[in-house]
Design a protein around this motif. Structure first.
Motif, mmCIF file in Angstrom:
data_model
loop_
_atom_site.group_PDB
_atom_site.id
_atom_site.type_symbol
_atom_site.label_atom_id
_atom_site.label_comp_id
_atom_site.label_asym_id
_atom_site.label_seq_id
_atom_site.Cartn_x
_atom_site.Cartn_y
_atom_site.Cartn_z
ATOM 1 N N SER A 181 0.838 -1.205 0.000
ATOM 2 C CA SER A 181 0.000 0.000 0.000
ATOM 3 C C SER A 181 0.868 1.247 0.000
ATOM 4 O O SER A 181 2.040 1.209 0.373
ATOM 5 N N LYS A 182 0.265 2.331 -0.435
ATOM 6 C CA LYS A 182 0.915 3.635 -0.455
ATOM 7 C C LYS A 182 -0.019 4.643 0.213
ATOM 8 O O LYS A 182 -1.252 4.533 0.094
ATOM 9 N N ILE A 183 0.560 5.631 0.891
ATOM 10 C CA ILE A 183 -0.274 6.625 1.569
ATOM 11 C C ILE A 183 -0.029 8.027 1.016
ATOM 12 O O ILE A 183 1.004 8.300 0.415
ATOM 13 N N TRP A 184 -1.017 8.880 1.254
ATOM 14 C CA TRP A 184 -0.945 10.302 0.906
ATOM 15 C C TRP A 184 -0.641 10.503 -0.581
ATOM 16 O O TRP A 184 0.159 11.340 -0.967
ATOM 17 N N ILE A 185 -1.314 9.728 -1.415
ATOM 18 C CA ILE A 185 -1.057 9.789 -2.849
ATOM 19 C C ILE A 185 -1.978 10.826 -3.497
ATOM 20 O O ILE A 185 -3.201 10.663 -3.501
ATOM 21 N N SER A 186 -1.377 11.874 -4.034
ATOM 22 C CA SER A 186 -2.158 12.884 -4.756
ATOM 23 C C SER A 186 -2.722 12.263 -6.019
ATOM 24 O O SER A 186 -2.008 11.586 -6.755
ATOM 25 N N ASN A 187 -4.013 12.474 -6.249
ATOM 26 C CA ASN A 187 -4.775 11.843 -7.334
ATOM 27 C C ASN A 187 -4.990 10.351 -7.093
ATOM 28 O O ASN A 187 -5.433 9.634 -7.991
ATOM 29 N N GLY A 188 -4.673 9.895 -5.874
ATOM 30 C CA GLY A 188 -4.750 8.463 -5.583
ATOM 31 C C GLY A 188 -6.131 7.869 -5.747
ATOM 32 O O GLY A 188 -6.271 6.679 -6.072
ATOM 33 N N GLY A 189 -7.169 8.648 -5.524
ATOM 34 C CA GLY A 189 -8.523 8.130 -5.638
ATOM 35 C C GLY A 189 -9.115 8.253 -7.022
ATOM 36 O O GLY A 189 -10.197 7.708 -7.285
ATOM 37 N N ILE A 190 -8.432 8.949 -7.935
ATOM 38 C CA ILE A 190 -8.981 9.178 -9.269
ATOM 39 C C ILE A 190 -8.059 8.704 -10.388
ATOM 40 O O ILE A 190 -8.468 8.659 -11.551
ATOM 41 N N ALA A 191 -6.832 8.325 -10.047
ATOM 42 C CA ALA A 191 -5.859 7.964 -11.078
ATOM 43 C C ALA A 191 -6.146 6.593 -11.656
ATOM 44 O O ALA A 191 -6.412 5.635 -10.929
ATOM 45 N N GLU A 192 -6.031 6.495 -12.959
ATOM 46 C CA GLU A 192 -6.130 5.221 -13.663
ATOM 47 C C GLU A 192 -4.747 4.657 -13.941
ATOM 48 O O GLU A 192 -4.557 3.448 -13.986
ATOM 49 N N ILE A 193 -3.772 5.539 -14.123
ATOM 50 C CA ILE A 193 -2.407 5.130 -14.463
ATOM 51 C C ILE A 193 -1.471 5.633 -13.371
ATOM 52 O O ILE A 193 -1.481 6.816 -13.030
ATOM 53 N N MET A 194 -0.664 4.712 -12.815
ATOM 54 C CA MET A 194 0.170 5.057 -11.671
ATOM 55 C C MET A 194 1.608 4.598 -11.877
ATOM 56 O O MET A 194 1.849 3.523 -12.434
ATOM 57 N N THR A 195 2.541 5.434 -11.405
ATOM 58 C CA THR A 195 3.937 5.025 -11.325
ATOM 59 C C THR A 195 4.155 4.527 -9.904
ATOM 60 O O THR A 195 4.074 5.310 -8.956
ATOM 61 N N VAL A 196 4.398 3.232 -9.766
ATOM 62 C CA VAL A 196 4.454 2.597 -8.444
ATOM 63 C C VAL A 196 5.852 2.027 -8.212
ATOM 64 O O VAL A 196 6.447 1.424 -9.107
#
Length: 630
Positions: A222-237
């Motif tokens: 898991s990751k926390i405090w992710i800006s756009n975390g609730g709306i992002a479709e594409i993520m750099t993880v």
């Protein structure tokens, strides 16, 4: 007089050599891993970083003089075409106050931003973006920062860090697949921080293991405090992956970067976080449960994730400085409009010295921030790879300057400034995060100091190697010893800057040059005194960082004011006055910081501060009872 110095060389060099040998015998300056450390920096001979060379007391002028101007006529025309629509968007469409109250960006604003192409400013045009340079991007970011920092964070999380890794190190196939999507409606996010991993980005626990058939990685964590975390479709993880060394056969965990799609399955998020500010920006915890990531979605190579993450963050920091310079413009404008109308004791309050001092300092901070931001963006556009320390400084300086400017704007406006109607209370809340995210200012100061010290220490190691064969390296040894003796007897001259600036600014350039020389001597003293244990001397490191910030910002102001004077700009004299006032006060701060790291009283006080802090922590709060002993 030179003969006097020459006669002293042999005796003086013995003392210097002894101290140098003590330093070298106990250290090979190795900085601990600090967030945003650049492990892939060019060789020292190729490094054109102005800040890096300050740690050796040298002036590397190529990236600061003349003040860089890299926009072509075509690029300037393109930028002009974008500026007006961007301003009009904030005047006619976006409502920053409402975004803050409903804690999200209104749908009409989002639709307009997508239509403007605001989510793909630097994506090449072939992939559906606007293909802007860093300097063009900085200007538009400045406008956004002047109007709505919630929108600024949403946009920045999307492109400044969210898909920036694809832009920087993505394969042609990755770019072709994802760029059209992130410019046409799909949000991106940057997923690095974890509950147990904040500033120490290398300690992440999120883990990805390759599937038996070798076609996928299975991601959990898991990751926390992710800006756009609730709306992002594409993520750099970023996740730990087992990596086997081809030479030794040993398997160790190393961080790898992945492009993850929500549609892969197993990707969920928590509710939007309740925050002090930037409420319009979606911030959420993101969970990964057995997420199957195709091997072709590894970004930048297996085991290179830390390098990729630091490259992304280093590359985007100048944008924060640009945004903050815009924020300060907005705050100053509001305060001026109020002060020139508000009457107290028979006069408008802008006529009083106290208010004038506030405005002068606010204007200087904005000018310096803007000068630094656009200097760095221009250096990047010119192809520089040596801007990481400058970018870190810009983020620290801009975020702290913006807080001061907004706070003073509120003070000038008094009770009116405190009211929601004015908008400054929202700006103050929004600004506070900028000293924290994408590398806290505390960590970045250590990064600047330790990286610079490592560069300076390499020079002393070179001298130590020379001592092993003094006959073959007599010129190097004698030259270094001579330089120090000449300096000690007062015959040395500081590095020259007066030929780089307008004649009216030459006296100021001499002041800065002297501080550069003094700073280089202070760094050398610290290296010899503390050796490798300098990594633990944060009282010292912070003061070195503060001194180098003042030197760099002073030089940026000098360079910009010189360009304005040379070009006969209408505001040239105003810029000259701001530069003079800034350097006068910065010079005193530099002196105080450098004295503090050498003064026995200051060092003793650092020990006292450490003891006080330990007592407070042991007491789990304030240690003493109140005066009533209750």
């Amino acid at each position: 007089m030179f003969r006097i110095a020459k006669c002293c060389v042999q005796n003086e060099s013995k003392l210097y050599n002894a101290a140098l040998r003590r330093f070298i015998s106990t250290t090979s300056v190795q900085c601990k891993t600090v967030q945003n450390a650049d492990k892939s920096s060019p060789t020292q001979a190729e490094n054109h970083s102005f800040v890096m060379h300050l740690f050796r007391g040298q002036i590397e002028s190529r990236q600061v003089f003349p003040y860089p101007n890299v926009l072509t006529d075509e690029q300037r025309e393109t930028l002009n075409m974008l500026v007006d629509p961007t301003r009009k968007f904030f005047e006619e469409v976006n409502d920053a106050g409402k975004n803050d109250q409903i804690e999200k960006v209104e749908e009409k604003s989002l639709a307009a931003l997508w239509e403007l192409g605001a989510f793909g400013l630097q994506v090449p045009q072939d992939y559906g973006g606007l293909g802007l340079t860093n300097t063009q991007y900085a200007k538009l970011t400045e406008i956004v920062g002047a109007n709505d920092l919630g929108v600024a964070v949403m946009l920045g999380a999307h492109q400044s860090i969210g898909f920036k890794g694809i832009l920087l190190v993505g394969s042609p196939e990755q770019k072709a697949k994802y760029f059209p999507r992130v410019t046409s409606g799909e949000f991106a996010a940057f997923c690095l921080t974890e509950p147990s991993s904040g500033s120490d980005a290398s300690s992440i626990r999120c883990r990805a293991v390759q599937s038996p058939d070798g076609k996928h990685y299975i991601l959990n964590g898991s990751k926390i405090w992710i800006s756009n975390g609730g709306i992002a479709e594409i993520m750099t993880v970023f996740a730990q992956t087992p990596v086997t060394d081809a030479k030794t056969g040993k398997t160790v965990d190393k961080v790898t970067a992945f492009i993850v799609e929500r549609s892969f399955g197993g990707v969920t998020n928590g509710a939007p976080e309740k925050k002090l500010g930037i409420k319009a920006s979606n911030t959420a915890e993101v969970f990964f449960e057995d997420v199957k990531i195709p091997v072709e979605n590894v970004l930048g190579g297996v085991g290179n994730g830390f390098k990729v993450a630091m490259n992304i963050l280093n590359n985007g920091r100048f944008g924060m400085a640009a945004a903050m310079s815009g924020t300060m413009r907005g705050c100053i404008k509001k305060a001026v409009e109020f002060a020139t109308q508000r009457k107290q004791f028979g006069h408008t309050i802008d006529s009083y010295g106290t208010t004038q001092e506030k405005f002068a300092r606010m204007a200087m901070l904005q000018y310096v921030t803007e000068s630094v931001a656009f200097m760095i963006s221009a250096n990047m556009d010119a192809g520089s790879k040596n801007y990481h320390l400058e970018a870190a400084i810009s983020k620290c300086f801009a975020s702290e300057a913006a807080w001061y400017v907004c706070d003073e704007a509120i003070q000038i406006m008094g009770g009116m400034g405190y009211m929601r109607e004015t908008g400054l209370e929202r700006v103050l809340r929004d600004i506070r995060i900028f000293r924290i995210f994408e590398g806290t200012n505390d960590i970045l100061r250590l990064f600047v100091a330790l990286t610079g010290i490592q560069y300076a220490g390499a020079h002393l190691k070179e001298l130590q190697n020379a001592f092993k064969n003094p006959t073959a390296n007599l010129g190097l040894i004698f030259g270094e010893a001579s330089k120090r003796v000449v300096r000690k007897v007062g015959l040395a001259s500081p590095p020259a800057m007066d030929h780089l600036v307008h004649k009216d600014l030459a006296p100021l350039s001499n002041v800065v040059a002297k501080k550069i020389d003094a700073f280089g001597q202070a760094v050398e003293m610290v290296l010899i005194k503390y050796g490798k244990s300098i990594v633990n001397e944060q009282f010292i490191l912070n003061r070195l960082a503060n001194a180098v910030i003042d030197i760099y910002t002073s030089t940026a102001a000098l360079s910009r004011a010189t360009a304005s004077l040379n070009n006969g700009l209408p505001t040239a004299n105003h810029e000259k006055l701001m530069t003079e006032a800034w350097i006068l006060e910065a010079s005193d701060r530099i002196d105080n910081n450098l004295k503090a790291i050498a003064s026995g009283k200051s060092l003793d006080n650092f020990t006292k501060l450490t003891s006080i802090a330990k007592t407070v922590c042991e007491a789990n709060g304030v240690a003493q009872l109140n005066p009533l002993n209750l």
